[in-house]
Each structure stands twice: as C-alpha cells, then as structure tokens.
Design an enzyme around this catalytic site. Structure first.
Site, short mmCIF file in Angstrom:
data_model
loop_
_atom_site.label_atom_id
_atom_site.label_comp_id
_atom_site.label_asym_id
_atom_site.label_seq_id
_atom_site.Cartn_x
_atom_site.Cartn_y
_atom_site.Cartn_z
N CYS A 130 0.82 -1.23 0.00
CA CYS A 130 0.00 0.00 0.00
C CYS A 130 0.85 1.28 0.00
O CYS A 130 0.57 2.23 -0.72
CB CYS A 130 -0.96 -0.01 1.18
SG CYS A 130 -0.30 -0.73 2.68
N LYS A 214 10.47 -3.75 1.34
CA LYS A 214 9.48 -3.89 0.25
C LYS A 214 9.35 -2.58 -0.52
O LYS A 214 9.32 -2.57 -1.75
CB LYS A 214 8.10 -4.25 0.85
CG LYS A 214 7.97 -5.71 1.25
CD LYS A 214 6.55 -6.06 1.68
CE LYS A 214 6.28 -5.77 3.11
NZ LYS A 214 5.04 -6.28 3.68
N HIS A 242 -2.80 6.36 4.55
CA HIS A 242 -1.36 6.38 4.80
C HIS A 242 -0.79 7.74 4.38
O HIS A 242 -1.16 8.27 3.33
CB HIS A 242 -0.65 5.31 3.97
CG HIS A 242 -0.82 3.91 4.47
ND1 HIS A 242 -1.56 3.57 5.57
CD2 HIS A 242 -0.33 2.74 3.97
CE1 HIS A 242 -1.52 2.26 5.75
NE2 HIS A 242 -0.78 1.73 4.80
N1 LIG Z 1 -4.97 -3.30 4.13
C1 LIG Z 1 -4.17 -2.75 3.27
O1 LIG Z 1 -3.95 -1.52 3.24
C2 LIG Z 1 -3.46 -3.58 2.27
C3 LIG Z 1 -2.78 -2.97 1.25
C4 LIG Z 1 -2.11 -3.73 0.33
C5 LIG Z 1 -2.16 -5.10 0.45
N2 LIG Z 1 -2.82 -5.69 1.47
C6 LIG Z 1 -2.84 -7.14 1.53
O2 LIG Z 1 -4.16 -7.62 1.26
C7 LIG Z 1 -4.38 -8.81 1.97
C8 LIG Z 1 -5.65 -8.69 2.81
O3 LIG Z 1 -5.54 -7.60 3.69
P1 LIG Z 1 -6.76 -7.10 4.58
O4 LIG Z 1 -6.29 -5.83 5.17
O5 LIG Z 1 -8.04 -7.10 3.80
O6 LIG Z 1 -6.84 -8.26 5.71
P2 LIG Z 1 -8.06 -8.65 6.67
O7 LIG Z 1 -8.97 -7.49 6.89
O8 LIG Z 1 -7.44 -9.32 7.84
O9 LIG Z 1 -8.88 -9.75 5.83
C9 LIG Z 1 -8.34 -11.00 5.47
C10 LIG Z 1 -9.28 -11.73 4.53
O10 LIG Z 1 -8.66 -12.96 4.14
C11 LIG Z 1 -9.58 -14.03 4.39
N3 LIG Z 1 -8.87 -15.28 4.71
C12 LIG Z 1 -8.01 -15.49 5.72
N4 LIG Z 1 -7.59 -16.79 5.70
C13 LIG Z 1 -8.23 -17.39 4.67
C14 LIG Z 1 -8.23 -18.71 4.14
N5 LIG Z 1 -7.51 -19.68 4.66
N6 LIG Z 1 -9.00 -18.97 3.05
C15 LIG Z 1 -9.76 -17.98 2.48
N7 LIG Z 1 -9.79 -16.71 2.96
C16 LIG Z 1 -9.04 -16.42 4.02
C17 LIG Z 1 -10.39 -13.55 5.57
O11 LIG Z 1 -11.59 -14.31 5.64
P3 LIG Z 1 -12.33 -14.57 7.06
O12 LIG Z 1 -13.08 -13.31 7.36
O13 LIG Z 1 -13.20 -15.73 6.74
O14 LIG Z 1 -11.26 -14.87 8.06
C18 LIG Z 1 -10.62 -12.09 5.17
O15 LIG Z 1 -11.64 -12.01 4.20
C19 LIG Z 1 -3.11 -9.07 2.78
O16 LIG Z 1 -2.28 -9.92 2.02
C20 LIG Z 1 -2.50 -7.71 2.89
O17 LIG Z 1 -1.10 -7.76 3.06
C21 LIG Z 1 -3.49 -4.96 2.37
#
Ligand SMILES: NC(=O)c1ccc[n+]([C@@H]2O[C@H](COP(=O)([O-])OP(=O)(O)OC[C@H]3O[C@@H](n4cnc5c(N)ncnc54)[C@H](OP(=O)(O)O)[C@@H]3O)[C@@H](O)[C@H]2O)c1
Length: 344
Positions: A130, A214, A242
């Site tokens: 991000c 990163k 951010h």
């Molecule tokens: N947040 C940011 O600003 C940002 C920016 C760039 C990249 N990212 C990346 O995007 C990804 C998600 O981030 P987030 O912030 O959305 O995280 P989050 O709010 O913790 O959500 C995680 C998601 O992944 C699902 N999940 C977890 N384990 C799983 C499994 N075994 N099988 C299928 N689904 C699963 C969860 O489902 P449940 O609800 O069922 O647990 C939830 O929908 C990460 O890799 C993060 O590094 C995030």
C-alpha cells in the site's frame, strides 16, 4: 459478454473495498463471487445494492472465473493463486507473495501499465504494498522530468493496513484508555492507541524492517532499478489513510513550482498545496477517495536539486483494492483477456 470475477478475502478490509469499487466503477462483471475462509461461509456481504452470500475458498470451483481478485494474505495466495491460475483465471494478488517473482508483473497502472502484458507466464499479476503504490504515483511524473537519484521516505501508516483485527485493536485500546480498563495488546508489538510504532512487518539482518525493504525493492521494480531509496515505516493510530514525508534528490534541476505543475497534470495525483493553515491534505480527508494527494511541495536547499513533499492516500483503495481493479480494467481495455464461455 461480461466477466466472472471472484473476490477472495471478501470479508476483509481490502475485499470489502473491492466489492464496493467494482460496483462503483460499473466493472464489466456479469457475476461476482465473494469468497473467504470456512469461518465466514454463509455470511453476507454487500455488492452495490445487492447482498452476496460468502462461499468458502476451499470448496469453490474456479472453472468459469475470468478474474480473481486475491486479498487473503501471503500464505493463502502462495497455496491458491497457482491453482486458480491453472484453471484459466487471471489472479490479481494483493499480498507480498508474488511481487518480486520475475515472472509476475508488479503493476501500478498510472506508472507501468505496459507491464501487465507479461501476466501470461504465470497468470498472476501482483499489486504492490500500500505505501509503495501511492509513493510511485507521485514519483513517476517527477522522475520523467528530472530523473530521481535518491529518495528518503518516512511513512505514517494507518492500522487498516494491518487488517481488520488491527482496526479493532486501535478501537478497543482507545476505549480502554478512556474507561480506565487494561489496555490489551495482541496484533501490535506495543500499544498503538495514543502512540506510534516504528516497526512494520519483520526485522531484516541489516536492521531495517521488511516493510521498508518492500518499499525499496518494489519502487525499483515498478519505476526504475537505478533509484536509491531508504525508508522508515511507522504505524500510527489512524484508522484509514497512509501519509508519507518524501525527500527526493534529482539528477536535473526542478523547482517546487515546476513540480506542482507536473503533479497537477499527472494521472492519479491531486495537488492540494496552499501555504496556509489547513492548505494540505491529512489522511482523514483521503478516506473513500481514489486520488494520491500531494501537499507541502518545497525545495530542499540542503542538496542539489532537492524537493520535499507530503503524500497521502486511502491505503485500502489506491494502496490495494482500487489498484487491483484498475489492473483488471487495463487487462480488459487492452483486450489482453476475454471472458470465458460460461456453462449453461
Ligand atoms: N490493508 C491494506 O492496506 C493492504 C494494502 C495492500 C495489500 N494488502 C494485503 O491484502 C491482503 C488482505 O488484507 P486485509 O487488510 O483485507 O486483511 P483482513 O482485513 O485481515 O482480511 C483477510 C481476509 O482474508 C480471508 N482469509 C483469511 N484466511 C483465509 C483462508 N484460509 N482462506 C480464504 N480466505 C481467508 C479472511 O476471511 P475470514 O473473514 O473468513 O477470516 C478475510 O476475508 C493481505 O495480504 C495484505 O497484506 C493490504
């Protein structure tokens, strides 16, 4: 014919934003599937004015899917992205699992849209971290004009960048402070409420953190391998948005006025830069917006050809969901993918 899009991680911070943006931008999707872990199977999430039932990733058949927006963390992506890609869907992944793979393009459409063409090697395209995404949107037009030699960045990253549990932790700690309850720490290594933490992701051998590494490596891959970059990445008690204090040293002369004009015309950038109280953007104002905001543009007289700026964006949008969807739109607009024939 429309595309079938699967959103993996649909119940998460980024996944929910993806569903919102797909609806907002009228993405040419004939069908959208919301997938998450088994824990969320049967729960509901919103897609425009519709409600989707969440399905479990492990039981889902990807045979008909054209585009999979993957946002469920690195471990899930490592296991599932190649399997989904082998079914003929293009995976656009938000985790760090594939970003540095030489056979996977790492794309910010305003910066290196042409790189998407390389997706076919693995059928996977990576979305950057991000804090990198908003940074390169601001750096690219300045690099084109005056050639960047070195960048020094300090980030002020919101808790939503660490997932929904991290947002809950900031909320419950803040509440605990006001109700004089015990402040409990789980997700972060130190208290985040009314505090800042100079540590995101794991420590590397040289003392920097993986988040800082990163930013350096991803900027090189997306923009120019010759750019030197050093970063200090800091978590701050902000829910979404951010911010980055950016100091840039260029090969060629460039004034603050020139930079302002260049950034005003640059795709994805919005300059708000009045030298008066409130004449700049803060993360709170970036929430729900698509732009990368640039403020506080000024010359740095301590180096030759130096500039300093303040860069702010909604990390869940340009830093994640919006960028992934823009990659999908680039694939479609450039006719690099076609919708599969769907089973009757
Ligand atoms: N947040 C940011 O600003 C940002 C920016 C760039 C990249 N990212 C990346 O995007 C990804 C998600 O981030 P987030 O912030 O959305 O995280 P989050 O709010 O913790 O959500 C995680 C998601 O992944 C699902 N999940 C977890 N384990 C799983 C499994 N075994 N099988 C299928 N689904 C699963 C969860 O489902 P449940 O609800 O069922 O647990 C939830 O929908 C990460 O890799 C993060 O590094 C995030």
């Amino acid at each position: 014919m429309g595309y079938k899009v699967a959103v993996v991680g649909a119940t998460g911070n980024v996944g929910r934003e993806m569903l919102g943006i797909l609806a907002e931008r009228s993405f040419p999707a004939e069908e959208v599937a919301a997938l998450a872990s088994r824990r969320s199977q049967g729960t509901e999430c919103t897609f425009g004015d519709r409600t989707l039932k969440v399905k479990a990733l492990e039981h889902y058949d990807f045979a008909d899917v054209d585009i999979c927006l993957m946002s469920a963390g690195g471990a899930v992506s490592k296991e599932w992205s190649p399997r989904i890609a082998a079914k003929g869907a293009v995976v656009i992944d938000n985790s760090s699992a594939w970003r540095m793979d030489p056979d996977v393009p790492l794309v910010v459409p305003e910066v290196n849209a042409d790189a998407v063409a390389g997706f076919a090697k693995k059928n996977i395209i990576a979305n950057p971290n991000c804090s990198t995404a908003q940074l390169v949107v601001a750096l690219k037009p300045l690099h084109d004009r005056a050639k960047i030699k070195r960048v020094v960045v300090a980030t002020y990253q919101s808790v939503s960048g660490a997932g929904k549990d991290a947002m809950d932790e900031l909320f419950s700690q803040t509440k605990a402070v006001f109700t004089l309850d015990e402040v409990q720490t789980k997700k972060f290594s130190k208290r985040i409420a009314f505090n800042v933490i100079p540590h995101i992701d794991t420590f590397m051998e040289d003392g920097s953190t993986r988040e800082e590494w990163k930013m350096m490596m991803e900027t090189k891959k997306i923009l120019d391998p010759k750019i030197k970059l050093t970063a200090t990445c800091v978590r701050v008690p902000v829910f979404v948005g951010h911010s980055e204090a950016v100091n840039i040293e260029f090969e060629n002369p460039i004034t603050a006025d020139e930079a302002r004009e260049i950034l005003r015309a640059a795709p994805g950038c919005l300059v708000i830069d009045k030298r008066e109280d409130g004449g700049y953007v803060t993360p709170y104002e970036s929430v729900g917006e698509d732009a990368t905001y640039i403020s506080r543009i000024r010359e740095d007289a301590t180096v030759d050809n130096g500039l300093s700026l303040w860069v702010v964006s909604d990390n869940l949008r340009k830093g994640a969901a919006l960028n992934a969807i823009q990659i999908g739109e680039t694939l479609i607009n450039r006719k690099l993918i076609q919708a599969k024939k769907k089973a009757a």
